[in-house]
Design an enzyme around this catalytic site. Structure first.
Site, PDB file in Angstrom:
ATOM      1  N   GLY A 355       5.687 -38.468   3.625  1.00  0.00           N
ATOM      2  CA  GLY A 355       5.286 -38.732   5.001  1.00  0.00           C
ATOM      3  C   GLY A 355       6.468 -38.696   5.943  1.00  0.00           C
ATOM      4  N   PRO A 356       6.207 -38.750   7.234  1.00  0.00           N
ATOM      5  CG  PRO A 356       5.119 -38.379   9.232  1.00  0.00           C
ATOM      6  CD  PRO A 356       4.881 -38.857   7.843  1.00  0.00           C
ATOM      7  N   PRO A 357       9.393 -39.856   8.698  1.00  0.00           N
ATOM      8  CG  PRO A 357      11.482 -39.027   9.332  1.00  0.00           C
ATOM      9  CD  PRO A 357      10.028 -38.679   9.329  1.00  0.00           C
ATOM     10  N   GLY A 358       9.893 -43.391   8.908  1.00  0.00           N
ATOM     11  CA  GLY A 358       9.486 -44.598   9.609  1.00  0.00           C
ATOM     12  C   GLY A 358       8.069 -45.058   9.371  1.00  0.00           C
ATOM     13  CE  LYS A 361       9.004 -41.369   3.387  1.00  0.00           C
ATOM     14  NZ  LYS A 361       9.035 -41.517   4.859  1.00  0.00           N
ATOM     15  CB  THR A 362      11.835 -47.344   1.451  1.00  0.00           C
ATOM     16  OG1 THR A 362      12.230 -45.976   1.496  1.00  0.00           O
ATOM     17  CG2 THR A 362      12.777 -48.109   0.531  1.00  0.00           C
ATOM     18  CB  SER A 679      -1.486 -23.419  11.965  1.00  0.00           C
ATOM     19  OG  SER A 679      -0.246 -23.925  12.423  1.00  0.00           O
ATOM     20  CE  LYS A 722      -1.207 -28.161  12.098  1.00  0.00           C
ATOM     21  NZ  LYS A 722      -1.718 -26.833  11.718  1.00  0.00           N
TER      22      LYS A 722
END
Length: 801
Positions: A355-358, A361-362, A679, A722
């Site tokens: 997934g995107p940063p922030g 996940k961690t 796309s 999106k």
């Protein structure tokens, strides 16, 4: 050079001698014990006390035959003889002259030889003197290096003027084989004999030099070893007096190995290393290497494990306390705990959060450890390019250590921790190896029960570890490595989710970090929403936390200045006073429908993004120009869009040869950022069609989809990201390929409720929805072959990139 006098023949008793050569003018003692030799000696003593001494070939033969005796020997005078108690006779002889055997006869049990004496008279000459001087100097060096010869005695013995006697005196005192001495005895020419003695002395001196060098080195090493031994023994005695002897320490180490819970093969290897350590001096470098190895073997957990929390309700409460949303991820974790209750020894799980940063996940992996009661360890793989970081170095290298896997297991102290491999998508490779290939063994449930670290060089069981990998993208992770992981995607947060996360976690965390009491600052919902919309532009909440921390610090300064009784309410009206002017304005503010401007949707490493696509016309010769740092796939999509527009020019009210007199320039802003992917096909086509027909495109609408030459709209990926990007930027109508209708199930309900999603199959439907006014009264069906298009005829290719 030398003169042989008249040769004289004599018949004298003969005695074969073993392992010695008698030279003229030399006094030599030896023991006589053989019966034949005793009789020959007695015969000589009864006569003129002269006896012929010749060396036998093989010293092991007791009764040599005449042919087994050298033909040249020495006629000697018997100086003294003494009969010993055991019946042997000790005799002292002095060599007189060289002689050669003419005939040997057996006379009453002993040999009697007829010999020809060869006396030599030398005449002084420069060559002899030079050779004698050289040989004397070499002999002095030889005596100095030899430990078996007395220097003064030997030097006195060779102080003779006669070169013949000099060569014999030196030859008699050389420590060389009997064969070489016999060779010297058989040389009658004094000059030739001196030269041969010189050659032998050169060789023997060189040997003694080498021996002396080796002996010196060995002696030095022995002295050092003796010194170390002495000091070690003294150290042991001191430690014994202090009650902490080395033997006790090694014994404790042995007990730790026995009670560590190591598998049998591992314990055997550890005990072998222990035996080697006992044999080594404690202060040696090898001892340090072995001790470090055993320390690592004992430090790594072999059987100790955390007691797991298997209460699903308790685990669910912990996950909800730490994270808002992420229902699918939480559901997967709870499924894992349920399986643990039903299966006694399940295989370890390998999850990959993408997934995107922030987006957490961690921190989610940390919550897994907390919810399951396991220890938590983390290693960052960003920038790692050396396989040894994973597997460690072999012990042959100085300063070798185990890899990060074993080091983190030692840190965890248990065999079943939650192990986070952070930023697994940012590994690279070089000449030192490929760390992602080494990770395949770690992350394969079928293989990681026998993981081998190069340093430990034994199998280590990782099957009980719960591995959690984190990544921003998947395409940089090798496919074989992806195949070993269960991929769970964490999409970006909606505005409402961000506001809930801020209220429940971020505000409280920053209040504690800055020392502000709850009653001193209040973040209103409207204030947080204003902060999210106008000061952050991200899929996660990292920048949002940063801005909340910025406001909290300013509030803390105000409290210090005005007193702790001051209160602050963060509202849309006063956010600007803390953070300055807004960073991101409303994307729809002061917007109107424009010709050639279409809004597309894209997916990036940080989540969904909006791509504004512009097209303009110029007088020219049919050139299609594409700018904005577009990739090959995106450029091909633009070519396909242009071909579609040309094939349907009659439906768009365009002249058949419109392209011959126009240049079209398509640009995607933010030109420094690379863009690629299929796309954007319908967006590019809409922008070109709008520019050619001069019909504006709706500004409140976004679109995404791949286009074919026949105008079909194909499905794309990243639908959720999106749609969240469109929602975040205030776009409430989105065009999607019809085959993506199933992907709406992943979109949060509150987002779907606020958006109108239009599903299409063809490009004609896209233009009908996207343009301000329709090209035709209703969407025209897409023909299988475009009108006035002959596939067999040569086509005009003037539109080139």
């Amino acid at each position: 050079m030398f003169n042989r006098e008249k040769l004289e023949t004599k018949r004298v008793p003969m005695m074969p001698v073993r392992e010695m050569v008698i030279f003229p003018q030399m006094m030599t003692p030896f023991i006589v014990g053989r019966e034949a030799s005793v009789r020959a000696l007695e015969e000589a003593l009864a006569g003129e006390k002269k006896i012929f001494l010749a060396t036998q070939h093989d010293a092991s033969v007791d009764d040599p035959r005449p042919e087994e005796i050298y033909q040249v020997g020495t006629l000697a005078n018997i100086v003294q003889s003494v009969k010993l108690p055991d019946g042997n006779i000790k005799v002292l002889v002095e060599g007189a002259e060289r002689a050669k055997i003419v005939q040997i006869a057996n006379d009453e049990g002993f040999f009697r030889a007829t010999i020809r004496v060869i006396p030599v008279k030398t005449e002084p000459n420069p060559q002899l003197e030079q050779a004698a001087t050289r040989v004397t100097g070499l002999f002095e060096q030889y005596v100095k290096l030899s430990q078996s010869l007395n220097y003064d005695t030997m030097i006195a013995a060779v102080r003779v003027d006669d070169p013949a006697k000099l060569s014999d005196a030196i030859a008699a005192n050389l420590s060389i084989p009997v064969e070489e001495k016999q060779e010297l005895l058989e040389i009658f020419d004094p000059l030739e004999r001196l030269n041969r003695v010189g050659e032998i002395l050169d060789a023997e001196t060189e040997k003694l030099n080498v021996d002396r060098s080796i002996n010196t080195r060995v002696k030095r090493q022995m002295e050092r070893a003796q010194k170390e031994y002495y000091l070690n023994e003294k150290l042991k005695a001191i430690q014994k007096e202090l009650g902490r002897g080395e033997a006790g320490e090694l014994e404790q180490l042995k007990k730790k190995i026995e009670t560590s819970g190591m598998p049998k093969e591992v314990q055997e290897k550890a005990m072998q290393e222990m035996k080697r350590l006992e044999m080594m001096p404690p202060m040696s470098a090898e001892s340090t290497v072995s001790r470090n190895y055993l320390d690592w073997m004992l430090a790594v957990p072999w059987k100790k494990r955390s007691r797991e929390i298997r209460d699903i309700k308790r685990a669910e409460e912990i996950l909800n306390e730490d994270h808002y949303g992420l229902e699918k991820i939480k559901e997967r974790i709870l499924e894992f705990l349920a399986v643990r209750q039903l299966v006694k020894n399940p295989k370890g799980s390998i999850l990959c959060f993408v997934g995107p940063p922030g987006v957490g996940k961690t921190s989610l992996a940390m919550s897994i450890g907390k919810a399951t009661g396991r220890k938590f360890v983390r290693v960052s793989l960003g920038g790692v390019r050396d396989e040894a970081e994973i597997r460690g170095h072999r012990r042959t290298y100085i300063g070798a250590l185990p890899g990060q896997i074993i080091q983190m297991m030692r840190k965890a102290g248990t065999v079943n921790p939650v192990f986070v491999l952070d930023e697994v998508d940012k590994m690279s490779m070089d000449f030192r190896g490929d760390p992602s290939a080494a990770l395949m063994e770690v992350l394969d449930p079928e293989l990681n029960h026998a993981f081998t670290d190069h340093y430990l060089d034994v199998e280590y069981d990782l099957s009980k570890v719960m591995f959690v990998c984190t990544a921003n993208v998947l395409h940089t992770i090798p496919q074989p490595l992806q195949d070993r992981m269960e991929v769970l995607r964490l999409p970006g947060y909606t505005e409402q989710e961000k506001m809930q996360i801020a209220k429940r976690f971020l505000v409280r965390k920053q209040r504690e970090a800055t020392g502000i009491a709850e009653e001193n600052v209040t973040f209103t919902d409207e204030g947080l929403l204003h902060l999210i919309r106008h000061y952050t532009h991200e899929a996660g909440v990292r920048n949002l936390e940063r801005e909340i921390a910025n406001i909290s610090r300013k509030v803390a300064r105000k409290l210090v200045a005005e007193g702790k009784s001051a209160t602050v309410d963060v509202t849309p009206a006063n956010v600007n006073s803390y953070l300055g002017i807004i960073k991101y304005r409303d994307m729809l503010a002061e917007k109107k429908n424009e010709v050639g401007l279409a809004v597309g949707l894209a997916w990036t490493e940080v989540g969904g993004e909006v791509l504004r696509t512009e097209a303009t016309l110029m007088q020219g010769k049919g050139r299609l120009t594409l700018t904005g740092k577009l990739g090959d796939v995106m450029q091909e999509s633009a070519q396909a869009a242009m071909s579609y527009v040309r094939s349907r020019s009659h439906l768009f009210g365009l002249q058949k040869d419109f392209y011959r007199h126009l240049d079209i320039h398509v640009h995607v802003p933010e030109g420094a950022i690379p863009k690629d992917g299929p796309s954007a096909g319908i967006t590019l086509c809409t922008s070109i069609a709008s520019a050619l027909t001069r019909i504006p495109v709706r500004c409140d609408l976004a679109m995404t989809g791949e286009i074919t030459l026949r105008g079909k709209v194909l499905p794309i990926g990243g639908v959720k990201e999106k749609l969240l990007a469109a929602h975040r930027l205030g776009l409430r109508t989105v065009i999607l390929p019809r085959d993506n209708e199933k992907d709406l199930a992943d979109v949060p309900p509150e987002v779907q409720a606020q958006m109108s999603v239009k599903f299409v199959d063809t490009m004609d439907e896209v233009l009908y929805l996207a343009l301000e006014r329709p090209l035709t009264a209703s969407p025209a069906p897409v023909p299988e072959v475009a009108p006035e298009f002959d596939a067999s005829a040569p086509q005009d290719n003037e539109f080139t990139n």
